[in-house]
Design an enzyme around this catalytic site. Structure first.
Site, mmCIF file in Angstrom:
data_model
loop_
_atom_site.group_PDB
_atom_site.id
_atom_site.type_symbol
_atom_site.label_atom_id
_atom_site.label_comp_id
_atom_site.label_asym_id
_atom_site.label_seq_id
_atom_site.Cartn_x
_atom_site.Cartn_y
_atom_site.Cartn_z
ATOM 1 N N HIS A 60 -30.132 16.091 -1.121
ATOM 2 C CA HIS A 60 -30.897 17.327 -1.213
ATOM 3 C C HIS A 60 -30.205 18.254 -2.214
ATOM 4 O O HIS A 60 -28.991 18.186 -2.399
ATOM 5 C CB HIS A 60 -30.977 18.023 0.140
ATOM 6 C CG HIS A 60 -31.828 17.310 1.135
ATOM 7 N ND1 HIS A 60 -32.131 17.858 2.359
ATOM 8 C CD2 HIS A 60 -32.437 16.100 1.109
ATOM 9 C CE1 HIS A 60 -32.903 17.031 3.042
ATOM 10 N NE2 HIS A 60 -33.095 15.951 2.298
ATOM 11 N N GLU A 62 -29.369 21.350 -2.086
ATOM 12 C CA GLU A 62 -28.311 22.203 -1.531
ATOM 13 C C GLU A 62 -27.019 21.422 -1.319
ATOM 14 O O GLU A 62 -25.935 21.908 -1.658
ATOM 15 C CB GLU A 62 -28.770 22.819 -0.202
ATOM 16 C CG GLU A 62 -29.996 23.690 -0.317
ATOM 17 C CD GLU A 62 -31.309 22.932 -0.227
ATOM 18 O OE1 GLU A 62 -32.356 23.601 -0.183
ATOM 19 O OE2 GLU A 62 -31.317 21.677 -0.197
ATOM 20 N N CYS A 90 -31.865 22.702 5.263
ATOM 21 C CA CYS A 90 -32.089 21.915 6.474
ATOM 22 C C CYS A 90 -30.776 21.816 7.258
ATOM 23 O O CYS A 90 -29.741 22.339 6.842
ATOM 24 C CB CYS A 90 -32.614 20.524 6.107
ATOM 25 S SG CYS A 90 -31.368 19.453 5.339
ATOM 26 N N CYS A 93 -28.028 20.189 5.129
ATOM 27 C CA CYS A 93 -27.546 21.057 4.056
ATOM 28 C C CYS A 93 -26.816 22.283 4.600
ATOM 29 O O CYS A 93 -25.867 22.773 3.985
ATOM 30 C CB CYS A 93 -28.706 21.458 3.159
ATOM 31 S SG CYS A 93 -29.366 20.040 2.254
#
Length: 162
Positions: A60, A62, A90, A93
């Protein structure tokens, strides 16, 4: 109480949204993030790389920018750092931000609004778990500002998750 959003914060979020648009144009999920150091200097800026079949589902935006910032700054350079992101981090992250030493998170699109845009798309099975809840269970404080600028942040997602 979340802190106020400055014009610099807004500019950084727009940078993240632009990264999300570029990531979408490259065929990946439309998410973008960046990390600034304590002086506000951008130390990493990346999009998502988790789109199957070639992407790694742990990549991801992040997580990628936090890892890159940590590699660049080291643990001694992370205090005062800020994670800016086009969408709420999320659970995975949020954990990366916590363990990476991020002190502040600023995000545009909420997890709730993201779910409205993605529906039950199998490539984005979102958690209904706010990043604030993850951080609240940690042993150090992380300031959180968001959601803000949700309509702007939603734009790269419109029509993508069909």
């Amino acid at each position: 109480m979340p802190e106020e959003l400055s014009e610099i914060d807004r500019d950084r979020l727009r940078d993240c949204i632009r990264i999300a648009e570029e990531t979408r144009a490259a065929g990946a999920h439309p998410f973008g993030a960046l990390v600034t150091d304590a002086d506000g200097r951008v130390v990493s800026a990346l999009g998502n790389n988790s789109l199957p079949p070639d992407g790694d589902p742990t990549q991801h935006a992040e997580l990628r920018v936090v890892a890159a910032a940590f590699r660049s700054l080291g643990p001694e350079g992370m205090p005062g750092s800020t994670l800016y992101t086009s969408a709420e981090p999320c659970v995975m992250c949020s954990g990366a931000a916590y363990w990476g030493g991020i002190d502040r998170v600023v995000y545009a699109l909420s997890e709730e609004r993201l779910l409205e845009l993605t529906g039950a798309h199998p490539e984005n099975p979102t958690f209904s778990f706010a990043c604030r809840e993850v951080f609240a269970r940690g042993q150090r404080d992380i300031a959180v500002t968001g959601p803000v600028m949700e309509d702007e942040a939603a734009a790269p997602h419109i029509g993508f998750w069909v």
